[in-house]
Design a protein around this motif. Structure first.
Motif, PDB file in Angstrom:
ATOM      1  N   MET A   1       0.839  -1.173   0.000  1.00 17.66           N
ATOM      2  CA  MET A   1       0.000   0.000   0.000  1.00 17.66           C
ATOM      3  C   MET A   1       0.886   1.238   0.000  1.00 17.66           C
ATOM      4  N   LYS A   2       0.450   2.235  -0.706  1.00 16.69           N
ATOM      5  CA  LYS A   2       1.127   3.528  -0.723  1.00 16.69           C
ATOM      6  C   LYS A   2       0.326   4.480   0.156  1.00 16.69           C
ATOM      7  N   LEU A   3       0.983   5.075   1.124  1.00 13.98           N
ATOM      8  CA  LEU A   3       0.355   6.040   2.016  1.00 13.98           C
ATOM      9  C   LEU A   3       0.959   7.403   1.718  1.00 13.98           C
ATOM     10  N   ILE A   4       0.110   8.358   1.377  1.00  8.47           N
ATOM     11  CA  ILE A   4       0.550   9.736   1.161  1.00  8.47           C
ATOM     12  C   ILE A   4       0.029  10.558   2.328  1.00  8.47           C
ATOM     13  N   TYR A   5       0.934  11.253   2.996  1.00  5.89           N
ATOM     14  CA  TYR A   5       0.560  12.100   4.122  1.00  5.89           C
ATOM     15  C   TYR A   5       0.632  13.567   3.686  1.00  5.89           C
ATOM     16  N   GLU A   6      -0.388  14.315   4.003  1.00  5.10           N
ATOM     17  CA  GLU A   6      -0.401  15.765   3.780  1.00  5.10           C
ATOM     18  C   GLU A   6      -0.855  16.435   5.069  1.00  5.10           C
ATOM     19  N   THR A   7      -0.247  17.562   5.372  1.00  2.55           N
ATOM     20  CA  THR A   7      -0.715  18.338   6.514  1.00  2.55           C
ATOM     21  C   THR A   7      -2.013  19.035   6.131  1.00  2.55           C
ATOM     22  N   HIS A   8      -2.833  19.325   7.136  1.00  6.77           N
ATOM     23  CA  HIS A   8      -4.013  20.150   6.860  1.00  6.77           C
ATOM     24  C   HIS A   8      -3.522  21.499   6.344  1.00  6.77           C
ATOM     25  N   ALA A   9      -4.371  22.197   5.653  1.00  6.66           N
ATOM     26  CA  ALA A   9      -4.008  23.497   5.092  1.00  6.66           C
ATOM     27  C   ALA A   9      -3.859  24.535   6.212  1.00  6.66           C
ATOM     28  N   THR A  10      -3.288  25.666   5.863  1.00  3.61           N
ATOM     29  CA  THR A  10      -2.996  26.738   6.827  1.00  3.61           C
ATOM     30  C   THR A  10      -4.273  27.261   7.487  1.00  3.61           C
ATOM     31  N   THR A  11      -4.177  27.432   8.803  1.00  8.78           N
ATOM     32  CA  THR A  11      -5.312  27.934   9.573  1.00  8.78           C
ATOM     33  C   THR A  11      -5.072  29.379  10.010  1.00  8.78           C
ATOM     34  N   VAL A  12      -6.134  29.987  10.490  1.00  6.91           N
ATOM     35  CA  VAL A  12      -6.035  31.323  11.083  1.00  6.91           C
ATOM     36  C   VAL A  12      -5.071  31.257  12.272  1.00  6.91           C
ATOM     37  N   ASP A  13      -5.172  30.190  13.078  1.00  6.58           N
ATOM     38  CA  ASP A  13      -4.262  30.034  14.216  1.00  6.58           C
ATOM     39  C   ASP A  13      -2.809  29.931  13.760  1.00  6.58           C
ATOM     40  N   ASN A  14      -2.545  29.148  12.689  1.00  2.91           N
ATOM     41  CA  ASN A  14      -1.172  29.056  12.173  1.00  2.91           C
ATOM     42  C   ASN A  14      -0.638  30.443  11.863  1.00  2.91           C
ATOM     43  N   GLU A  15      -1.444  31.249  11.224  1.00  2.00           N
ATOM     44  CA  GLU A  15      -1.008  32.589  10.816  1.00  2.00           C
ATOM     45  C   GLU A  15      -0.771  33.511  12.005  1.00  2.00           C
ATOM     46  N   HIS A  16      -1.408  33.203  13.143  1.00  2.00           N
ATOM     47  CA  HIS A  16      -1.255  34.043  14.343  1.00  2.00           C
ATOM     48  C   HIS A  16      -0.349  33.425  15.405  1.00  2.00           C
ATOM     49  N   GLY A  17       0.327  32.312  15.083  1.00  2.00           N
ATOM     50  CA  GLY A  17       1.256  31.710  16.032  1.00  2.00           C
ATOM     51  C   GLY A  17       0.592  31.012  17.199  1.00  2.00           C
TER      52      GLY A  17
END
Length: 171
Positions: A1-17
């Motif tokens: 099986m091939k597993l591809i991992y992606e992070t969730h997209a950028t959040t408002v919290d990410n942008e504000h630290g």
């Protein structure tokens, strides 16, 4: 099986630290565009698993992928306990939390064990094809530890995060 991992997209919290932890989070405008780009990149997957936290679910929903999507609580970010929603700097030094839980929360080793459990079920039920997993930074460290380099968790946590369009693992 091939597993591809992606992070969730950028959040408002990410942008504000902000360290969202087990809080739901909400994608920012940039994150909504990143989710659509993820869908363009991953049209060939057979199914998607994501964390059940809102920011990961929203990433998959906005991707436009039409394959089955399953949510799994074992793919949640590390529970920072009392520090969910705190400034990201309040988590430092994270390496101290490899085996010692955050106050009222989890350790990174706890996340590894939940990820190990998820992978065992994945292998048992979906042992062929290409699976996309959309989750969080702690899950990527766990996958790298379990399926990738095998590096110690403490070493992975201390490495700078360099975003890329997915990580591929064999299972």
């Amino acid at each position: 099986m091939k597993l591809i991992y992606e992070t969730h997209a950028t959040t408002v919290d990410n942008e504000h630290g902000v360290a969202t932890g087990w809080l739901p989070g909400e994608l920012s405008a940039a994150g909504r565009e990143q989710a659509r780009e993820l869908g363009d990149r991953r049209r060939g997957v057979d199914l998607v698993f994501s964390s059940d936290l809102r920011r990961a679910v929203q990433t998959v929903e906005l991707s436009g992928l039409t394959v089955p999507h399953f949510q799994d609580w074992r793919l949640r970010e590390c529970n920072y306990g009392e520090l969910n929603g705190a400034p990201r700097d309040a988590l430092a030094p994270r390496v101290e939390r490899v085996h010692t839980p955050f106050p009222g929360g989890q350790s990174y080793a706890d996340v590894v064990e939940l990820t190990r459990s998820f992978l065992a079920d994945l292998k048992r039920w979906y042992d062929a094809g290409t699976v996309l997993v959309v989750a969080h930074s702690a899950n990527r460290w766990a996958l790298d530890h379990l399926l990738g380099s095998g590096a110690p968790l403490a070493e992975l946590i201390e490495e700078p995060f360099d975003w890329q369009p997915g990580w591929v693992y064999g299972l």
